[in-house]
Scaffold this motif. Structure first.
Motif, PDB file in Angstrom:
ATOM      1  N   ALA A  13       0.816  -1.215   0.000  1.00 24.74           N
ATOM      2  CA  ALA A  13       0.000   0.000   0.000  1.00 24.74           C
ATOM      3  C   ALA A  13       0.851   1.267   0.000  1.00 24.74           C
ATOM      4  N   LEU A  14       2.144   1.130  -0.272  1.00 25.90           N
ATOM      5  CA  LEU A  14       3.034   2.302  -0.204  1.00 25.90           C
ATOM      6  C   LEU A  14       2.585   3.457  -1.081  1.00 25.90           C
ATOM      7  N   SER A  15       2.136   3.180  -2.284  1.00 27.79           N
ATOM      8  CA  SER A  15       1.724   4.282  -3.159  1.00 27.79           C
ATOM      9  C   SER A  15       0.527   5.018  -2.562  1.00 27.79           C
ATOM     10  N   GLU A  16      -0.426   4.283  -1.987  1.00 26.15           N
ATOM     11  CA  GLU A  16      -1.582   4.923  -1.353  1.00 26.15           C
ATOM     12  C   GLU A  16      -1.175   5.692  -0.100  1.00 26.15           C
ATOM     13  N   ILE A  17      -0.270   5.116   0.691  1.00 20.93           N
ATOM     14  CA  ILE A  17       0.221   5.786   1.902  1.00 20.93           C
ATOM     15  C   ILE A  17       0.890   7.100   1.517  1.00 20.93           C
ATOM     16  N   ASN A  18       1.771   7.042   0.533  1.00 20.56           N
ATOM     17  CA  ASN A  18       2.494   8.244   0.111  1.00 20.56           C
ATOM     18  C   ASN A  18       1.559   9.291  -0.476  1.00 20.56           C
ATOM     19  N   MET A  19       0.564   8.856  -1.251  1.00 17.35           N
ATOM     20  CA  MET A  19      -0.396   9.796  -1.824  1.00 17.35           C
ATOM     21  C   MET A  19      -1.209  10.468  -0.721  1.00 17.35           C
ATOM     22  N   PHE A  20      -1.651   9.689   0.260  1.00 17.89           N
ATOM     23  CA  PHE A  20      -2.403  10.219   1.392  1.00 17.89           C
ATOM     24  C   PHE A  20      -1.571  11.258   2.137  1.00 17.89           C
ATOM     25  N   ALA A  21      -0.314  10.921   2.426  1.00 18.74           N
ATOM     26  CA  ALA A  21       0.570  11.842   3.141  1.00 18.74           C
ATOM     27  C   ALA A  21       0.810  13.113   2.347  1.00 18.74           C
ATOM     28  N   GLU A  22       0.981  12.981   1.044  1.00 14.40           N
ATOM     29  CA  GLU A  22       1.201  14.148   0.194  1.00 14.40           C
ATOM     30  C   GLU A  22      -0.040  15.046   0.170  1.00 14.40           C
ATOM     31  N   GLN A  23      -1.212  14.453   0.051  1.00 13.07           N
ATOM     32  CA  GLN A  23      -2.449  15.225   0.017  1.00 13.07           C
ATOM     33  C   GLN A  23      -2.659  16.008   1.315  1.00 13.07           C
ATOM     34  N   LEU A  24      -2.271  15.409   2.437  1.00 13.73           N
ATOM     35  CA  LEU A  24      -2.440  16.075   3.731  1.00 13.73           C
ATOM     36  C   LEU A  24      -1.254  16.955   4.106  1.00 13.73           C
ATOM     37  N   GLY A  25      -0.180  16.885   3.328  1.00  9.07           N
ATOM     38  CA  GLY A  25       1.007  17.680   3.629  1.00  9.07           C
ATOM     39  C   GLY A  25       1.755  17.172   4.848  1.00  9.07           C
ATOM     40  N   VAL A  26       1.766  15.849   5.049  1.00 16.67           N
ATOM     41  CA  VAL A  26       2.454  15.264   6.202  1.00 16.67           C
ATOM     42  C   VAL A  26       3.959  15.323   5.954  1.00 16.67           C
ATOM     43  N   PRO A  27       4.707  16.109   6.766  1.00 17.74           N
ATOM     44  CA  PRO A  27       6.133  16.274   6.523  1.00 17.74           C
ATOM     45  C   PRO A  27       7.025  15.261   7.247  1.00 17.74           C
ATOM     46  N   TRP A  28       6.467  14.425   8.103  1.00 19.44           N
ATOM     47  CA  TRP A  28       7.289  13.487   8.868  1.00 19.44           C
ATOM     48  C   TRP A  28       7.217  12.093   8.254  1.00 19.44           C
ATOM     49  N   PRO A  29       8.164  11.234   8.637  1.00 20.73           N
ATOM     50  CA  PRO A  29       8.185   9.889   8.062  1.00 20.73           C
ATOM     51  C   PRO A  29       6.993   9.055   8.515  1.00 20.73           C
ATOM     52  N   ILE A  30       6.622   8.092   7.669  1.00 21.84           N
ATOM     53  CA  ILE A  30       5.529   7.171   7.981  1.00 21.84           C
ATOM     54  C   ILE A  30       6.068   5.754   7.892  1.00 21.84           C
ATOM     55  N   GLY A  31       5.961   5.038   9.005  1.00 22.14           N
ATOM     56  CA  GLY A  31       6.358   3.631   9.025  1.00 22.14           C
ATOM     57  C   GLY A  31       5.163   2.769   8.682  1.00 22.14           C
ATOM     58  N   TYR A  32       5.372   1.739   7.907  1.00 20.84           N
ATOM     59  CA  TYR A  32       4.275   0.861   7.514  1.00 20.84           C
ATOM     60  C   TYR A  32       4.491  -0.529   8.107  1.00 20.84           C
ATOM     61  N   GLY A  33       3.449  -1.341   8.085  1.00 18.31           N
ATOM     62  CA  GLY A  33       3.545  -2.688   8.625  1.00 18.31           C
ATOM     63  C   GLY A  33       3.704  -2.708  10.137  1.00 18.31           C
ATOM     64  N   ALA A  34       3.084  -1.765  10.813  1.00 19.95           N
ATOM     65  CA  ALA A  34       3.276  -1.583  12.260  1.00 19.95           C
ATOM     66  C   ALA A  34       2.234  -2.313  13.095  1.00 19.95           C
ATOM     67  N   ASN A  35       1.672  -3.391  12.580  1.00 18.66           N
ATOM     68  CA  ASN A  35       0.584  -4.060  13.290  1.00 18.66           C
ATOM     69  C   ASN A  35       1.017  -4.613  14.642  1.00 18.66           C
ATOM     70  N   LYS A  36       2.245  -5.081  14.803  1.00 16.66           N
ATOM     71  CA  LYS A  36       2.714  -5.554  16.112  1.00 16.66           C
ATOM     72  C   LYS A  36       2.793  -4.381  17.095  1.00 16.66           C
ATOM     73  N   PHE A  37       3.287  -3.249  16.609  1.00 14.91           N
ATOM     74  CA  PHE A  37       3.382  -2.055  17.456  1.00 14.91           C
ATOM     75  C   PHE A  37       1.994  -1.581  17.883  1.00 14.91           C
ATOM     76  N   THR A  38       1.084  -1.443  16.924  1.00 14.52           N
ATOM     77  CA  THR A  38      -0.243  -0.930  17.267  1.00 14.52           C
ATOM     78  C   THR A  38      -0.991  -1.893  18.174  1.00 14.52           C
ATOM     79  N   ALA A  39      -0.778  -3.193  18.011  1.00 15.93           N
ATOM     80  CA  ALA A  39      -1.408  -4.166  18.913  1.00 15.93           C
ATOM     81  C   ALA A  39      -0.817  -4.054  20.317  1.00 15.93           C
ATOM     82  N   ALA A  40       0.502  -3.947  20.400  1.00 14.36           N
ATOM     83  CA  ALA A  40       1.160  -3.828  21.704  1.00 14.36           C
ATOM     84  C   ALA A  40       0.748  -2.553  22.434  1.00 14.36           C
ATOM     85  N   MET A  41       0.512  -1.485  21.664  1.00 12.44           N
ATOM     86  CA  MET A  41       0.142  -0.198  22.263  1.00 12.44           C
ATOM     87  C   MET A  41      -1.367  -0.079  22.459  1.00 12.44           C
ATOM     88  N   LYS A  42      -2.099  -1.111  22.071  1.00 12.09           N
ATOM     89  CA  LYS A  42      -3.556  -1.150  22.214  1.00 12.09           C
ATOM     90  C   LYS A  42      -4.254   0.008  21.496  1.00 12.09           C
TER      91      LYS A  42
END
Length: 77
Positions: A13-42
């Motif tokens: 989904a990298l192309s969609e992630i990058n397009m979304f970030a560009e449309q919103l003007g997100v200037p910071w990095p975006i990590g993908y595949g973070a399902n273990k992190f998001t599960a651990a952080m609830k």
């Protein structure tokens, strides 16, 4: 202060992630595949925000009912 974003989306989904970030003007990095992190952080929804001190301690998150993002950032500076 450093900002990063994470998503459970995979590298397929990298192309969609990058397009979304560009449309919103997100200037910071975006990590993908973070399902273990998001599960651990609830993480139950997006956006969810965490403030992490230099020592790795989570001092605030947007799931809490007290404090503010600005206050937490000031606390760790």
């Amino acid at each position: 202060v450093k900002f990063i974003a994470v998503t459970d989306e995979t590298d397929g989904a990298l192309s969609e992630i990058n397009m979304f970030a560009e449309q919103l003007g997100v200037p910071w990095p975006i990590g993908y595949g973070a399902n273990k992190f998001t599960a651990a952080m609830k993480v139950t929804g997006y956006p969810t925000v965490f403030v992490v001190a230099r020592d790795g301690t989570i001092v605030w998150n947007s799931l809490q009912l007290s404090g503010t993002l600005e206050g937490a950032i000031r606390q760790v500076l």
